[in-house]
Design a protein around this motif. Structure first.
Motif, mmCIF file in Angstrom:
data_model
loop_
_atom_site.group_PDB
_atom_site.id
_atom_site.type_symbol
_atom_site.label_atom_id
_atom_site.label_comp_id
_atom_site.label_asym_id
_atom_site.label_seq_id
_atom_site.Cartn_x
_atom_site.Cartn_y
_atom_site.Cartn_z
ATOM 1 N N ARG A 205 25.163 31.899 -55.954
ATOM 2 C CA ARG A 205 25.822 32.423 -57.146
ATOM 3 C C ARG A 205 25.960 33.932 -57.048
ATOM 4 N N GLY A 206 27.182 34.418 -56.994
ATOM 5 C CA GLY A 206 27.459 35.837 -57.020
ATOM 6 C C GLY A 206 27.017 36.579 -55.765
ATOM 7 N N THR A 207 27.025 37.900 -55.861
ATOM 8 C CA THR A 207 26.643 38.766 -54.754
ATOM 9 C C THR A 207 25.678 39.838 -55.248
ATOM 10 N N ASP A 208 24.946 40.429 -54.304
ATOM 11 C CA ASP A 208 24.068 41.538 -54.663
ATOM 12 C C ASP A 208 24.842 42.850 -54.541
ATOM 13 N N LYS A 209 24.149 43.972 -54.685
ATOM 14 C CA LYS A 209 24.832 45.260 -54.676
ATOM 15 C C LYS A 209 25.404 45.625 -53.309
ATOM 16 N N ALA A 210 24.942 44.958 -52.256
ATOM 17 C CA ALA A 210 25.496 45.156 -50.919
ATOM 18 C C ALA A 210 26.568 44.123 -50.604
ATOM 19 N N GLN A 211 27.021 43.390 -51.640
ATOM 20 C CA GLN A 211 28.060 42.366 -51.517
ATOM 21 C C GLN A 211 27.645 41.194 -50.627
ATOM 22 N N ARG A 212 26.334 40.959 -50.555
ATOM 23 C CA ARG A 212 25.834 39.788 -49.837
ATOM 24 C C ARG A 212 25.764 38.609 -50.797
ATOM 25 N N PRO A 213 26.136 37.403 -50.369
ATOM 26 C CA PRO A 213 25.988 36.246 -51.256
ATOM 27 C C PRO A 213 24.535 36.048 -51.641
ATOM 28 N N PRO B 215 31.285 42.570 -40.063
ATOM 29 C CA PRO B 215 29.891 42.994 -39.904
ATOM 30 C C PRO B 215 29.012 42.734 -41.125
ATOM 31 N N TYR B 216 29.605 42.198 -42.213
ATOM 32 C CA TYR B 216 28.823 41.949 -43.436
ATOM 33 C C TYR B 216 28.440 40.469 -43.471
ATOM 34 N N ASP B 217 27.470 40.111 -42.630
ATOM 35 C CA ASP B 217 27.158 38.696 -42.419
ATOM 36 C C ASP B 217 25.712 38.366 -42.770
ATOM 37 N N GLU B 218 25.185 39.036 -43.802
ATOM 38 C CA GLU B 218 23.838 38.757 -44.262
ATOM 39 C C GLU B 218 23.869 38.137 -45.656
ATOM 40 N N ALA B 219 22.726 37.603 -46.069
ATOM 41 C CA ALA B 219 22.600 37.002 -47.402
ATOM 42 C C ALA B 219 21.391 37.586 -48.120
ATOM 43 N N CYS B 220 21.434 37.496 -49.435
ATOM 44 C CA CYS B 220 20.300 37.832 -50.295
ATOM 45 C C CYS B 220 19.658 36.518 -50.720
ATOM 46 N N LEU B 221 18.382 36.351 -50.422
ATOM 47 C CA LEU B 221 17.676 35.101 -50.693
ATOM 48 C C LEU B 221 16.649 35.328 -51.799
ATOM 49 N N ILE B 222 16.748 34.538 -52.872
ATOM 50 C CA ILE B 222 15.809 34.650 -53.987
ATOM 51 C C ILE B 222 14.969 33.378 -54.071
ATOM 52 N N LEU C 5 19.254 37.431 -42.830
ATOM 53 C CA LEU C 5 18.637 37.765 -44.113
ATOM 54 C C LEU C 5 18.735 39.274 -44.330
ATOM 55 N N GLY C 6 19.450 39.662 -45.384
ATOM 56 C CA GLY C 6 19.528 41.069 -45.707
ATOM 57 C C GLY C 6 18.351 41.515 -46.540
ATOM 58 N N VAL C 7 18.003 40.701 -47.532
ATOM 59 C CA VAL C 7 16.870 40.983 -48.400
ATOM 60 C C VAL C 7 16.348 39.667 -48.956
ATOM 61 N N VAL C 8 15.033 39.595 -49.178
ATOM 62 C CA VAL C 8 14.398 38.417 -49.764
ATOM 63 C C VAL C 8 13.647 38.871 -51.013
ATOM 64 N N LEU C 9 13.942 38.212 -52.145
ATOM 65 C CA LEU C 9 13.258 38.522 -53.396
ATOM 66 C C LEU C 9 12.373 37.344 -53.777
ATOM 67 N N ILE C 10 11.089 37.595 -53.958
ATOM 68 C CA ILE C 10 10.170 36.581 -54.482
ATOM 69 C C ILE C 10 9.947 36.931 -55.940
ATOM 70 N N HIS C 11 10.537 36.118 -56.820
ATOM 71 C CA HIS C 11 10.630 36.487 -58.232
ATOM 72 C C HIS C 11 9.642 35.719 -59.103
ATOM 73 N N ASN C 12 8.931 36.474 -59.921
ATOM 74 C CA ASN C 12 8.076 35.903 -60.971
ATOM 75 C C ASN C 12 6.988 34.999 -60.393
ATOM 76 N N ALA C 13 6.356 35.460 -59.324
ATOM 77 C CA ALA C 13 5.300 34.661 -58.693
ATOM 78 C C ALA C 13 4.073 34.578 -59.591
ATOM 79 N N PRO C 14 3.553 33.379 -59.870
ATOM 80 C CA PRO C 14 2.364 33.232 -60.714
ATOM 81 C C PRO C 14 1.090 33.545 -59.929
ATOM 82 N N PHE C 15 -0.006 33.639 -60.638
ATOM 83 C CA PHE C 15 -1.287 33.994 -60.016
ATOM 84 C C PHE C 15 -1.651 33.035 -58.887
ATOM 85 N N VAL C 16 -1.371 31.741 -59.073
ATOM 86 C CA VAL C 16 -1.781 30.741 -58.091
ATOM 87 C C VAL C 16 -1.093 30.947 -56.743
ATOM 88 N N PHE C 17 0.059 31.643 -56.747
ATOM 89 C CA PHE C 17 0.815 31.849 -55.512
ATOM 90 C C PHE C 17 0.142 32.838 -54.569
#
Length: 396
Positions: free
Chosen positions: A147-155, A192-199, A230-242
């Protein structure tokens, strides 16, 4: 918005990097059975073909030639080679070994012949296997989507971990699902813009969702089979157990991938990477879209059965490949800083454009229609709109 192009990517190479690219191509073409590579400046590049073939299951020149160009698909072939060179810090021989190993693995894993060819079409089978049922159920579950792109226009590719049940599918079915998604992403980007943003959305994550096999498989394929995607990986809202699990996982990571991982929790954290208009409301953004799977429809993959049509387009493709090989040999002979080399590179790119066009004519004969096409992210002209599925607003 104009994007800053990363060093070492297509069109942004130093003379030394372009020489490394030339050298890589000499090794690749030798493995493909091209013999006119021992004259002029090319004779100074040692022939390591016998050593390289030790890393191949199919050691024939015909087999490697077929498998290599199947791997290229719609990509600029230099973009493919450069990813492996960057991953191996411009060590040509290590990069070639990594590349040919990935080509060989791809054949063994049946990425083209099964994962991509059958894809979501299994939903239309009268008697799908257990693995086929679980494969399509993962798409229906909404556990991951673009869904959408990040600020570097990566999917932006989002994985909602709370929706993953490690026991709901076999390891083989899960691997097929992962590879199918990666291949779908490959079709959305262009060097050359062949990376993705992974959340990884860890909201609601519990130990019941933890799947070490999946984590290890993801690390393996992104490190060695699809490097530098992989351009960037975001681990979002990780709980304590993680966090206890994270201490184990981070020990498995290559330093390059580890350096791309960021932990986010708030709207402001996410907006460092994704503009508000491209960020879904569930993360504090402005995009109201919610995922709903668009089912395959009968007849959408009829061309997969048209062997005559496929062979006709494949014959044209091999003619283009031969032209690319010829132009690559001529370019590889030249000093990269010379006017002749610049002209040869431009001529070669014009031929590569034909390969790109040919692939999209071939695509419906070798790849089942994807959700991304049905949802409008990719249109009939193969143009990409990462927010194409605007009419879908049903919550999962």
């Amino acid at each position: 918005m104009s994007l800053a192009q990363k060093p070492g990517t297509l069109g942004n190479l130093t003379p030394v990097e372009e020489q490394k690219l030339q050298q890589s191509w000499v090794h690749i073409l030798r493995l493909c059975g091209i013999e006119d590579l021992d004259t002029g400046t090319l004779s100074s590049i040692p022939d390591r073909s016998d050593e390289f073939r030790k890393h191949l299951t199919d050691k024939t020149t015909e087999g490697f030639n077929r498998n290599f160009w199947a791997t290229v698909r719609a990509e600029h072939p230099d973009g493919l080679v450069l990813r492996f060179l960057r991953a191996r810090k411009w060590d040509v021989e290590k990069a070639v070994i990594m590349l040919i190993s990935a080509v060989d693995w791809r054949k063994e894993a049946k990425v083209d012949s099964s994962v991509v060819f059958h894809g979501e079409d299994v939903a239309l089978k009268e008697s799908p296997s257990v693995d086929e049922k679980s494969f399509i159920q993962q798409y229906r579950s909404g556990k991951s989507f673009v869904r959408g792109t990040d600020k570097a226009q990566r999917p932006v590719y989002i994985i909602r971990v709370r929706l993953h049940d490690p026991y709901a599918q076999s390891a083989e079915s899960m691997e097929s699902y992962i590879l199918h998604n990666i291949e779908s992403l490959r079709a959305l980007v262009k060097a050359p813009y062949d990376e993705a943003c992974l959340i990884f959305d860890m909201t609601g994550f519990g130990l019941k969702n933890m799947d070490f096999h999946v984590v290890k498989f993801l690390i393996q394929v992104f490190e060695s089979k699809y490097p530098e995607t992989l351009g960037v990986v975001l681990i979002h809202n990780a709980p304590f157990v993680f966090w206890g699990l994270w201490n184990v996982i981070k020990g498995w990571l290559d330093p390059v991938i580890a350096s791309k991982i960021n932990f986010t929790r708030s709207k402001s954290d996410m907006e460092r990477f994704i503009a508000p208009e491209n960020l879904q409301k569930c993360y504090g953004g402005e995009d109201p879209w919610e995922y709903e799977y668009v089912e395959p429809v009968p007849g959408e993959n009829d061309k997969l059965k048209d062997e005559e049509g496929r062979e006709r387009i494949m014959e044209a493709r091999w003619n283009v490949v031969r032209d690319i090989v010829r132009e690559t040999v001529e370019w590889a002979r030249l000093d990269v800083e010379s006017d002749e080399a610049k002209a040869a590179s431009k001529k070669r790119d014009q031929v590569v454009d034909k390969l790109h066009s040919n692939y999209w004519e071939l695509d419906p004969y070798v790849r089942a229609t994807t959700y991304l096409r049905r949802a409008g992210v990719v249109n009939e002209k193969h143009e990409v709109d990462f927010k194409g599925a605007k009419g879908i607003s049903t919550k999962v």
